[in-house]
Design a protein around this motif. Sequence first.
Motif, PDB file in Angstrom:
ATOM      1  N   ARG A  52       0.815  -1.221   0.000  1.00 33.98           N
ATOM      2  CA  ARG A  52       0.000   0.000   0.000  1.00 33.98           C
ATOM      3  C   ARG A  52       0.848   1.271   0.000  1.00 33.98           C
ATOM      4  O   ARG A  52       0.314   2.381  -0.051  1.00 33.98           O
ATOM      5  N   ASP A  55       0.163   4.297  -2.585  1.00 34.26           N
ATOM      6  CA  ASP A  55      -1.073   5.049  -2.355  1.00 34.26           C
ATOM      7  C   ASP A  55      -0.974   5.920  -1.110  1.00 34.26           C
ATOM      8  O   ASP A  55      -1.373   7.092  -1.114  1.00 34.26           O
ATOM      9  N   CYS A  58       1.613   8.831  -1.655  1.00 32.80           N
ATOM     10  CA  CYS A  58       1.094   9.864  -2.555  1.00 32.80           C
ATOM     11  C   CYS A  58       0.021  10.712  -1.879  1.00 32.80           C
ATOM     12  O   CYS A  58      -0.111  11.911  -2.155  1.00 32.80           O
ATOM     13  N   ALA A  59      -0.740  10.091  -0.984  1.00 37.65           N
ATOM     14  CA  ALA A  59      -1.795  10.824  -0.280  1.00 37.65           C
ATOM     15  C   ALA A  59      -1.256  11.704   0.841  1.00 37.65           C
ATOM     16  O   ALA A  59      -1.972  12.566   1.358  1.00 37.65           O
ATOM     17  N   ALA A 110       4.361   3.639  -9.655  1.00 40.76           N
ATOM     18  CA  ALA A 110       3.189   3.678  -8.771  1.00 40.76           C
ATOM     19  C   ALA A 110       3.267   4.856  -7.799  1.00 40.76           C
ATOM     20  O   ALA A 110       2.230   5.374  -7.355  1.00 40.76           O
TER      21      ALA A 110
END
Length: 277
Positions: A52, A55, A58-59, A110
């Motif tokens: 994970r 994600d 990046c958040a 990613a």
Amino acid sequence: MAIEPLAIGVCSWSLQVKSIPELKRLTGELGIDVVQIACGDPHHADWVEGDRLPDVACAAGFRLTGAMLGFPGEDYTTPQTIQMTGGFGDPATRPERIERLQWALDRTRALGLTDLMLHAGFLPEPKAPDRKPFLDTLAKAADFAKAKGVTLAFETGQETADLLRLTLDELKCPNVKVNFDPANMLLYDKGDPLRAVEILGPDIRSVHVKDANRPKVPGNWGEEVPLGQGQVSIRHFIATLQKVGYRGPLCIEREAGNQRVADIAHGIRFLRECVQR
């Protein structure tokens, strides 16, 4: 988010964090948001987020400069052990490390990034028997990276600037560049970092800002020290980077000592003075 020229950042592994919330807290305390991030594997700064990670990272709102890959089995105990185990140096580990590189290329994308940093290993000298197989492996790595839209930045230190310059010129791979670490050149005793900037300038893609002293005994490690306390001459290093037209970020790396956050905080203050001069 855009990153301004000579933005000051940090290498995530230098903060010895295991999770993105930890990284967010410490970078907030340091007053920076520019980060070069470890890809995440058991050998080099793994993350509790596991798959994970992209994600979650990046958040988190960081301005990421690139990803860093370490290979399982690399042994930095002595310069001799890392020469035997580093990067693509050992022919026996090249196939599995190419596979690991492909994993890292996918993770780099990613993360929303196009730059992957790594140590290529000790480059063979011209006419050495393994030079062509070694360069063939680097070319293969570059091809895999090109197919993913990624630039590979080989970190300096394990060879002289002249040998790295020759190797880049022989490879002729537009997506192979340099992640310049001036301290590594001193730790490995491989020449003058400022001269190396002049030689490698056009291909310097990213920078680890780190300071060190040369080995006192040939064949031993040099000593890594906080910024401004070693033989790199950080002020002149920054000025030389500017002279050759470098406009990328300045990511502080600290891999020694037991007060890394304090050392990095000092480094941020010191670098701001250097950049403003």
